[in-house]
Design a protein around this motif. Structure first.
Motif, PDB file in Angstrom:
ATOM      1  N   THR A 201       0.833  -1.203   0.000  1.00 23.00           N
ATOM      2  CA  THR A 201       0.000   0.000   0.000  1.00 23.00           C
ATOM      3  C   THR A 201       0.868   1.254   0.000  1.00 23.00           C
ATOM      4  O   THR A 201       0.672   2.157  -0.802  1.00 23.00           O
ATOM      5  CB  THR A 201      -0.884   0.021   1.270  1.00 23.00           C
ATOM      6  OG1 THR A 201      -1.497  -1.254   1.407  1.00 23.00           O
ATOM      7  CG2 THR A 201      -1.938   1.103   1.181  1.00 23.00           C
ATOM      8  N   THR A 202       1.819   1.289   0.934  1.00 27.57           N
ATOM      9  CA  THR A 202       2.646   2.479   1.115  1.00 27.57           C
ATOM     10  C   THR A 202       3.993   2.286   0.439  1.00 27.57           C
ATOM     11  O   THR A 202       4.588   1.209   0.532  1.00 27.57           O
ATOM     12  CB  THR A 202       2.878   2.724   2.627  1.00 27.57           C
ATOM     13  OG1 THR A 202       1.601   2.905   3.242  1.00 27.57           O
ATOM     14  CG2 THR A 202       3.736   3.951   2.881  1.00 27.57           C
ATOM     15  N   ARG A 254      -0.975   2.312  -6.720  1.00 36.94           N
ATOM     16  CA  ARG A 254      -2.444   2.229  -6.854  1.00 36.94           C
ATOM     17  C   ARG A 254      -2.814   1.253  -7.953  1.00 36.94           C
ATOM     18  O   ARG A 254      -3.676   0.390  -7.785  1.00 36.94           O
ATOM     19  CB  ARG A 254      -2.985   3.611  -7.226  1.00 36.94           C
ATOM     20  CG  ARG A 254      -3.776   4.261  -6.129  1.00 36.94           C
ATOM     21  CD  ARG A 254      -4.556   5.495  -6.534  1.00 36.94           C
ATOM     22  NE  ARG A 254      -4.130   6.251  -7.680  1.00 36.94           N
ATOM     23  CZ  ARG A 254      -3.245   7.262  -7.646  1.00 36.94           C
ATOM     24  NH1 ARG A 254      -2.675   7.607  -6.497  1.00 36.94           N
ATOM     25  NH2 ARG A 254      -2.923   7.916  -8.739  1.00 36.94           N
ATOM     26  N   ALA A 257      -2.249  -2.389  -7.011  1.00 39.10           N
ATOM     27  CA  ALA A 257      -3.272  -2.855  -6.059  1.00 39.10           C
ATOM     28  C   ALA A 257      -4.579  -3.122  -6.810  1.00 39.10           C
ATOM     29  O   ALA A 257      -5.235  -4.155  -6.597  1.00 39.10           O
ATOM     30  CB  ALA A 257      -3.467  -1.822  -4.950  1.00 39.10           C
ATOM     31  N   PRO A 262      -0.696  -6.194  -5.495  1.00 39.58           N
ATOM     32  CA  PRO A 262      -0.069  -5.117  -4.716  1.00 39.58           C
ATOM     33  C   PRO A 262       1.436  -5.325  -4.620  1.00 39.58           C
ATOM     34  O   PRO A 262       1.893  -6.463  -4.475  1.00 39.58           O
ATOM     35  CB  PRO A 262      -0.736  -5.205  -3.344  1.00 39.58           C
ATOM     36  CG  PRO A 262      -1.391  -6.544  -3.296  1.00 39.58           C
ATOM     37  CD  PRO A 262      -1.683  -6.939  -4.711  1.00 39.58           C
ATOM     38  N   GLY A 313       3.342  -4.730   6.506  1.00 41.25           N
ATOM     39  CA  GLY A 313       2.408  -3.685   6.070  1.00 41.25           C
ATOM     40  C   GLY A 313       2.407  -2.473   6.975  1.00 41.25           C
ATOM     41  O   GLY A 313       1.388  -1.798   7.122  1.00 41.25           O
TER      42      GLY A 313
END
Ligand code: AMP
Length: 426
Positions: A201-202, A254, A257, A262, A313
């Motif tokens: 995600t990050t 983005r 994902a 991801p 995560g």
């Protein structure tokens, strides 16, 4: 923690060296490793292409984290296969590693998410690729779609070169990797490498570097895996980093994902800093070699803590601290590289060379009859830090000149762009 590093180059030596300094570590293994890595880790004879064997080793030895260095195993799905066995892995899944494994995949992602990159066409047959090249004209860039050990790219300055590169690709010069080609607009500007640690995600910026791909001083001669690197890259100002994050890295995260793939691991963006800003040349899905060596020298924080945060995560809650110094690494290669390197020559004097604070990471070395010998193309990475790139450069070459290895060679101008800039600014 009990950790296994996969790989055997200078990159993996730098990773093992940094992991070995972590207070969290109880035991470090490397497969297959090399004699330099053997100083920091226990070497394990494993066929890293045999994922079941790697998983069995991890279970037998209660490995808490596997750190995958090279792209080959990632593109072949080692992270998925180990995770399937309940083993924690730092490295992207096979589907996420397509960012490196297929140039066409990455170009299509860029098109879909409006990520700045060279204009392109994607072709699976010679006739339509040639028609496109003839329409666009030279200079133009021809790339085999798949992994080709850095050899699948031709910068064609003339139409004839471009057409010959297409012929070679479709004739099987790169095997299956060349069954499809990407044809790209030729970009001009200054190149830089930009790294992020990602957790799906990050994406957290993880430093900048510049490398030197050509074998000879002044950036001449054939391409190599990299003859040296330094960090940070002066062209990557905070504004440029911010734009790269917003325009390139974040839409990629983005997009991956949304595709159900991801991205977790190291995202390494090869950038061209053009008049219009940063453009993506290519992604790699692991640390660069030798860029990793300079990043590890500059990293102040505990690498294991950061890798754990990526695997769990938790990067949104993590920050990374760097030493103020610059770092620079010079590759010593065996005569013959990047063609067929001479193997077996004896290397002496590494302890004296490292006596002044330089780190000498091993790549293609072996022990033969008790002596350290050359066993590959790129053999040693002589790495030093300094208040400026110029100072790091001086220290690295001073260390290198203490190495007794007549059959080795290096470039004498690693860092020249940054040093010229420093001099101009002084
Ligand atoms: P790659 O394997 O895609 O990084 O390409 C190898 C090298 O070729 C890069 O580091 C660049 O120096 C050069 N290159 C690749 N694509 C382009 C492009 N579109 N325009 C100019 N140079 C490129």
């Amino acid at each position: 923690m009990r950790v296994l590093v996969i790989g055997s180059g200078g990159r993996e030596h730098a990773l093992a060296w940094k992991i070995a300094a972590s207070p969290l570590l109880t035991r470090l293994y490397a497969a297959p490793g090399n004699p330099g890595i053997g100083r920091d880790a226990e070497l394990v004879k494993l066929d890293i292409a045999d994922h079941a064997a790697v998983a069995a080793f991890c279970k037998d030895n209660a490995i808490d984290l596997v750190v995958v260095g090279p792209e080959g195993p990632l593109v072949a799905g080692i992270a998925d296969d180990l995770r399937g066995e309940g083993i924690r892995v730092f490295g992207p899944s096979k589907r996420a590693a397509r960012l490196e494994g297929s140039k066409g995949f990455t170009k299509d992602l860029c098109a879909k998410y409006d990520i700045p990159t060279a204009a392109y066409g994607r072709f699976a047959d010679l006739a339509s690729a040639k028609a496109y090249v003839e329409k666009v004209g030279a200079p133009i860039v021809i790339k085999a779609d798949g992994l080709a050990a850095g050899k699948g790219v031709t910068i064609a300055m003339t139409l004839d070169e471009a057409l010959a590169a297409l012929d070679a690709c479709f004739d099987g010069a790169f095997g299956a990797a060349g069954a499809e080609v990407v044809v790209e607009e030729f970009l001009t500007g200054e190149e830089a490498s930009f790294f992020c640690l990602c957790d799906g995600t990050t994406a957290l910026p993880f430093g900048t570097a510049q490398d030197h791909k050509r074998v000879g001083d002044g950036d001449v001669g054939p391409n190599t895996g990299g003859m040296g690197a330094y960090s940070p890259a002066p062209v990557m100002t905070s504004e440029m980093v911010e734009r790269t994050m917003r325009e390139i890295i974040e839409p990629t995260m983005r997009g991956m994902a949304e595709l159900g793939a991801p991205f977790a691991g190291v995202l390494f963006a090869g950038l061209m800093i053009t008049d219009q800003g940063p453009k993506l040349i290519e992604y790699n899905t692991r640390f660069g070699d030798p860029e990793c060596q300079v990043l590890m020298m500059r990293l102040k924080d505990d690498l294991l803590v950061l890798l754990n945060a990526a695997v769990d995560g938790q990067l949104a809650h993590t920050s990374i601290r760097w030493r103020d110094e610059a770092a620079l690494t010079v590759v010593m290669a065996a005569r013959g590289y990047p063609g067929t390197p001479e193997k077996g020559s004896v290397i002496r004097g590494l302890e004296e060379a490292a006596s002044d604070g330089a780190e000498i990471f091993h790549a293609g070395t072996a022990i033969n009859g008790g002596a350290l010998v050359a066993n590959g193309g790129r053999v040693l990475n002589v790495t030093a830090t300094g208040a400026t790139v110029g100072e790091a450069q001086q220290r690295a070459y001073a260390a290198l000149d203490r190495i007794d290895w007549p059959q080795g060679f290096c470039r004498r101008d690693i860092g020249w762009q940054a040093v010229a800039r420093e001099k101009a600014g002084a």
